[in-house]
Design an enzyme around this catalytic site. Structure first.
Site, PDB file in Angstrom:
ATOM      1  N   ASP A   1       0.827  -1.202   0.000  1.00 57.38           N
ATOM      2  CA  ASP A   1       0.000   0.000   0.000  1.00 57.38           C
ATOM      3  C   ASP A   1       0.864   1.256   0.000  1.00 57.38           C
ATOM      4  O   ASP A   1       2.022   1.231   0.437  1.00 57.38           O
ATOM      5  CB  ASP A   1      -0.969  -0.006   1.198  1.00 57.38           C
ATOM      6  CG  ASP A   1      -0.278  -0.109   2.540  1.00 57.38           C
ATOM      7  OD1 ASP A   1       0.631  -0.941   2.686  1.00 57.38           O
ATOM      8  OD2 ASP A   1      -0.638   0.661   3.447  1.00 57.38           O
TER       9      ASP A   1
ATOM     10  N   GLU B   1      -0.259  -1.299   5.518  1.00 55.33           N
ATOM     11  CA  GLU B   1       0.750  -0.867   6.491  1.00 55.33           C
ATOM     12  C   GLU B   1       0.531   0.582   6.887  1.00 55.33           C
ATOM     13  O   GLU B   1       0.745   0.955   8.034  1.00 55.33           O
ATOM     14  CB  GLU B   1       2.161  -1.046   5.908  1.00 55.33           C
ATOM     15  CG  GLU B   1       3.279  -0.874   6.922  1.00 55.33           C
ATOM     16  CD  GLU B   1       3.671   0.576   7.186  1.00 55.33           C
ATOM     17  OE1 GLU B   1       4.155   0.877   8.293  1.00 55.33           O
ATOM     18  OE2 GLU B   1       3.477   1.421   6.298  1.00 55.33           O
TER      19      GLU B   1
HETATM   20 ZN   LIG Z   1       6.384   2.290   4.443  1.00 56.61          ZN
END
Ligand SMILES: [Zn+2]
Length: 402
Positions: A93, A156
């Site tokens: 991401d 994340e």
């Molecule tokens: Zn990162």
């Protein structure tokens, strides 16, 4: 052995660049940030890894907020002679591009040994380096005592529930495994992050009364109270929690007013609601609840202006540690020394990587990569040299004679 690995990775340089250039246009913004998730990037990487002949498994999480309903996680295993493995955890991401880009953030540009684009350094570099590290071990048929596994995760940047937390809850990692999280570092790869500050994200909502701007006395300007309150919180936190710890960079706790929600659309209306956010990174010597209590006390005092004020916790993570003398730190140090002739040192940082989740699950995790620290900035770029050289270190960490 290390020379063979280095040579083979050098030969793959153009292919690594081309992989990055193909991957960046696939986006990866999470639903919290208005994106459609990581699925396109995951499908690209899964196919690439399968074409490399690697052992690939998908350990996806369900998330109805994205069109595919899936937050993908890719697990790649290259077994060693024992059951023990070293994992490299990277994330697919990316954060939204924001403003100030010189060219389209999702059309990567290769220039002067750098690749520009959102998600190149954070965390595309780690994805590409680690994938080619495994490919080279596999191509050369190198089987060490330790295996080298990859977890390429979602989510994340927005909490990790659908990413590393999902993998931890599925029991993907064993307690003897060692983990490298290439998601922060310094420009010559001499920083190994072993500790993260505690994190507290706060949402502060001030409610007054919306009226025409020509008659402010009939209402209550939430924006004015919100601004005063933000400055007051900023001042109090910095003076109350001012100690430093030299293990960390920066050595103090940080308290930053960050996001500000849009209020009224026109100039001639007094806002009735004001919503602002703080990002606090707290040294382990302070408790997170202590910081929260101070913010709540200040907010309570500002109710004297007549407004309703609410403090909500958006995210809260306790600080995390890995022993600076642990096996994973020692292995990274040796590989960096061998390949670059440099001494890497364990340090603490502001945090927010997957390593904190892994450490809280009882695993030994060290954060390491070579980075220009352009993450989250406009014109984010990855240095091709760093991507290639990091792949060598990642392949070398498993070697028996290290
Ligand atoms: Zn990162």
């Amino acid at each position: 052995m290390i020379d063979k690995i280095s040579k083979r990775i050098d030969e793959l340089r153009e292919e690594m660049v081309s992989t990055m250039m193909k991957m960046i246009p696939l986006g990866g913004i999470g639903p919290e940030n208005g994106g459609d998730g990581e699925i396109r990037k995951a499908e690209f990487l899964e196919k690439l890894a399968r074409d490399m002949g690697l052992d690939v498994e998908r350990v996806d999480a369900r998330d109805e907020r994205v069109p595919s309903g899936i937050r993908p996680n890719i697990v790649i295993r290259y077994k060693g002679r024992s059951d023990r493995s070293i994992w490299i955890v990277s994330h697919m991401d990316v954060v939204p591009p924001g403003s100030g880009w010189s060219s389209d953030p999702f059309t990567p540009v290769l220039k002067n040994g750098r690749i520009y684009g959102r998600g190149t350094e954070d965390d595309g570099q780690a994805i590409v380096s680690s994938l080619y590290a495994v490919k080279v071990l596999s191509d050369l048929g190198i089987r060490s005592n330790y295996g080298l596994n990859l977890a390429i995760v979602s989510d994340e940047e927005t909490g990790s529930k659908y990413g590393i937390e999902h993998l931890i809850s599925r029991g993907i990692f064993s307690k003897d495994d060692l983990i490298i999280v290439p998601d922060a570092g310094n420009s010559d790869g001499t920083m190994i992050e072993v500790a993260e500050k505690g994190i507290l994200w706060l949402k502060i909502t001030v409610r007054g009364k919306q009226v025409h701007a020509s008659t402010p006395e009939k209402g209550l300007n939430a924006h004015r109270i919100g601004m005063r309150l933000a400055i007051a919180i900023d001042d109090v936190l910095h003076s109350r929690f001012s100690d430093t710890d030299p293990l960390f960079d920066p050595p103090r706790s940080t308290f930053e007013p960050t996001k500000k929600e849009a209020n009224v659309e026109n100039v001639n209306t007094v806002p009735g609601i004001d919503v602002l956010y703080f990002d606090c990174r707290i040294l382990p010597k302070y408790s997170i609840n202590e910081v929260l209590d101070v913010v709540k006390t200040v907010a309570e005092a500002y109710k004297a202006y007549g407004a309703d004020i609410k403090v909500d916790v958006v995210s809260m993570n306790e600080p995390s540690f890995t022993d600076p003398n642990s096996e994973i730190v020692r292995r990274i140090q040796k590989a960096v020394k061998l390949l670059r002739g440099k001494e890497a040192k364990p340090m603490g940082v502001g945090g927010g990587t997957c390593a904190a989740h892994l450490r809280r699950a009882g695993l030994q995790a060290a954060v390491w990569m070579t980075t220009e620290e352009t993450a989250h900035q406009p014109d984010e770029y990855c240095v091709v040299e760093n991507m290639v050289e990091d792949a060598k270190v990642m392949a070398a960490v498993v070697l028996d004679d290290l």
